[in-house]
Design a protein around this motif. Structure first.
Motif, PDB file in Angstrom:
ATOM      1  N   GLY A 268     -19.130   1.308 -23.911  1.00 47.93           N
ATOM      2  CA  GLY A 268     -17.814   1.438 -23.643  1.00 47.93           C
ATOM      3  C   GLY A 268     -16.926   0.110 -24.350  1.00 47.93           C
ATOM      4  O   GLY A 268     -15.777   0.394 -24.461  1.00 47.93           O
ATOM      5  N   LYS A 269     -17.550  -0.936 -24.149  1.00 50.14           N
ATOM      6  CA  LYS A 269     -16.725  -2.077 -24.627  1.00 50.14           C
ATOM      7  C   LYS A 269     -16.719  -2.036 -26.192  1.00 50.14           C
ATOM      8  O   LYS A 269     -15.751  -2.211 -26.627  1.00 50.14           O
ATOM      9  CB  LYS A 269     -17.732  -3.395 -24.402  1.00 50.14           C
ATOM     10  N   VAL A 270     -17.771  -1.545 -26.743  1.00 49.44           N
ATOM     11  CA  VAL A 270     -17.782  -1.341 -28.383  1.00 49.44           C
ATOM     12  C   VAL A 270     -16.700  -0.399 -28.828  1.00 49.44           C
ATOM     13  O   VAL A 270     -15.477  -0.566 -29.608  1.00 49.44           O
ATOM     14  CB  VAL A 270     -19.041  -0.747 -28.817  1.00 49.44           C
ATOM     15  N   ALA A 271     -16.506   0.808 -27.849  1.00 50.42           N
ATOM     16  CA  ALA A 271     -15.491   1.750 -28.047  1.00 50.42           C
ATOM     17  C   ALA A 271     -13.960   1.113 -27.747  1.00 50.42           C
ATOM     18  O   ALA A 271     -13.158   1.393 -28.736  1.00 50.42           O
ATOM     19  CB  ALA A 271     -15.578   2.788 -27.070  1.00 50.42           C
ATOM     20  N   ARG A 272     -13.881   0.042 -26.880  1.00 47.92           N
ATOM     21  CA  ARG A 272     -12.716  -0.572 -26.775  1.00 47.92           C
ATOM     22  C   ARG A 272     -12.221  -1.594 -27.984  1.00 47.92           C
ATOM     23  O   ARG A 272     -11.001  -1.586 -28.199  1.00 47.92           O
ATOM     24  CB  ARG A 272     -12.692  -1.435 -25.416  1.00 47.92           C
ATOM     25  N   VAL A 273     -13.352  -2.326 -28.482  1.00 44.54           N
ATOM     26  CA  VAL A 273     -13.060  -2.979 -29.669  1.00 44.54           C
ATOM     27  C   VAL A 273     -12.433  -2.074 -30.798  1.00 44.54           C
ATOM     28  O   VAL A 273     -11.362  -2.454 -31.575  1.00 44.54           O
ATOM     29  CB  VAL A 273     -14.273  -3.773 -30.215  1.00 44.54           C
ATOM     30  N   ILE A 274     -13.045  -0.873 -30.777  1.00 44.81           N
ATOM     31  CA  ILE A 274     -12.319  -0.023 -31.954  1.00 44.81           C
ATOM     32  C   ILE A 274     -10.975   0.314 -31.719  1.00 44.81           C
ATOM     33  O   ILE A 274     -10.006   0.298 -32.718  1.00 44.81           O
ATOM     34  CB  ILE A 274     -13.604   1.203 -32.149  1.00 44.81           C
ATOM     35  N   ASP A 275     -10.647   0.723 -30.566  1.00 43.19           N
ATOM     36  CA  ASP A 275      -9.452   1.250 -30.440  1.00 43.19           C
ATOM     37  C   ASP A 275      -8.333  -0.198 -30.398  1.00 43.19           C
ATOM     38  O   ASP A 275      -7.340   0.097 -30.921  1.00 43.19           O
ATOM     39  CB  ASP A 275      -9.316   1.612 -28.529  1.00 43.19           C
TER      40      ASP A 275
END
Length: 386
Positions: A268-275
């Motif tokens: 979930g954190k990795v996805a937030r960095v991408i966003d």
């Protein structure tokens, strides 16, 4: 007188009427006895012949009728766990009676009733899967049911497709499991409509081959196997209520999360960095700067890239050179990565580094200085452990 005496004398052996009659009667008796003996001999021969015929007929009747009698008097089930191996195919949607008939035709069970009787008493019989099974001839109905419920008896091509595998790796895994040439799978991939790929996939199966453990029957074709995997991805997206219009974008993000994330708990954190980077919070024109996308474009496995590769603008998957998401998924993400891309963890992180590849420990930060420090930490770990 001399002459008178001679006339009155009877000489020995001389015949008389009485004597002749006795001889004739004796001769007749002997003749009758001989005839009786001859008749008795003929009757004995006839009797012996008759007895031989009756015995022969009885033996013949016994030989002919014995199997019939044995079948009529024997039970309708074989004893034991069977003899020689035999292949039996259970059709999709086959009823208990249909399965029983197939078993009886293959001489797995003696009669269809032998199987039906035990199957109707065991609710597990309803879970028998379609496919080809290796059973044995002359099994009891109970033994046949036990073997049909044993996954090891089912002839399947079992293949594990791990999360994050690229399409080329999926093809190799399927080909190895089935024994079919990889070229047959590549040919099937050239017909996206036959695989059930939606229009948003733009004819590419990458990202739509859902990772899972699959069991394919020996008669399943490459197209059928690939279609099954695409169908699983569509089913997961439907369960998560993902709108059709954003499915390809979501799978692209999820594939990057799958490739870059060290542990599912951090997806979930990795996805937030991408966003956050797509929102240009890094101030670099919304360039993701993900090594995993660059590596995909070069055809290399892993996430390590060179400065020259990161500078190559010809690579359409080079997110150092091109803004936004790459052209499409860079692998086939699992459900956890898809969920993370759909619902990123709230946060303002802009950087992350997996500092331990064995444990998946990942450090997140908003600071470039911290990122550089975490990068050196990873480099030290890598030098000691690889």
């Amino acid at each position: 007188m001399q002459n008178g005496d001679d006339l009155g004398t009877i000489l020995p052996g001389a015949g008389t009427p009485a004597h002749d009659a006795d001889e004739e009667r004796a001769a007749r008796r002997r003749e009758r006895e001989a005839r009786r003996r001859r008749r008795r001999g003929r009757r004995s021969i006839v009797l012996l012949v008759a007895l031989a015929i009756v015995a022969s007929a009885a033996f013949g009747a016994y030989s002919v009728l014995r199997p019939v009698w044995t079948q009529l008097t024997a039970g309708d089930d074989y004893p034991g766990s069977g003899t020689d191996p035999v292949k039996v195919t259970i059709a999709e949607g086959a009823s208990t009676t249909t399965i029983a008939r197939a078993l009886a035709r293959a001489d797995v069970v003696k009669t269809s009733g032998a199987f039906v009787d035990v199957a109707r008493k065991d609710p597990r019989a309803r879970s028998i899967q379609p496919g080809r099974y290796t059973l044995r001839k002359k099994m009891s109905g109970a033994s046949a049911l036990t073997l049909l419920l044993d996954p090891r008896a089912r002839d399947v091509d079992r293949v594990l497709v791990r999360e994050g595998l690229r399409q080329s790796q999926v093809v190799n895994a399927l080909a190895k499991a089935s024994g079919r040439p990889a070229a047959e799978y590549l040919k099937a991939l050239r017909s996206p409509a036959a695989l059930g790929l939606p229009a948003v996939a733009h004819g590419r199966a990458e990202g739509w081959l859902f990772p899972d453990t699959y069991e394919f029957g020996p008669s399943s074709t490459p197209a059928q196997q690939l279609r099954t995997m695409v169908s699983r991805t569509k089913s997961v997206l439907a369960d998560l209520d993902v709108p059709t219009g954003i499915q390809q974008q979501l799978l692209t993000t999820a594939s990057i999360v799958q490739a870059e994330g060290g542990s599912e708990k951090d997806f979930g954190k990795v996805a937030r960095v991408i966003d956050n980077r797509l929102d240009n919070k890094l101030g670099n024109g919304s360039r993701l700067q993900m090594d995993s996308t660059v590596a995909y474009g070069t055809g290399k496995n892993g996430i390590f890239t060179t400065a020259a590769e990161r500078a190559d603008t010809r690579n359409r998957y080079n997110t150092y050179a091109h803004p936004g998401l790459p052209l499409g998924p860079i692998g086939n993400p699992g459900k956890a990565a898809i969920q993370a891309a759909l619902h990123p963890t709230p946060g303002d992180w802009l950087f992350f580094v997996v500092v331990n590849l064995d444990t998946g420990e990942t450090k997140f930060t908003t600071s470039k200085a911290d990122h550089d420090r975490y990068t050196r930490q990873f480099q030290d770990w890598y030098a000691k452990n690889r």
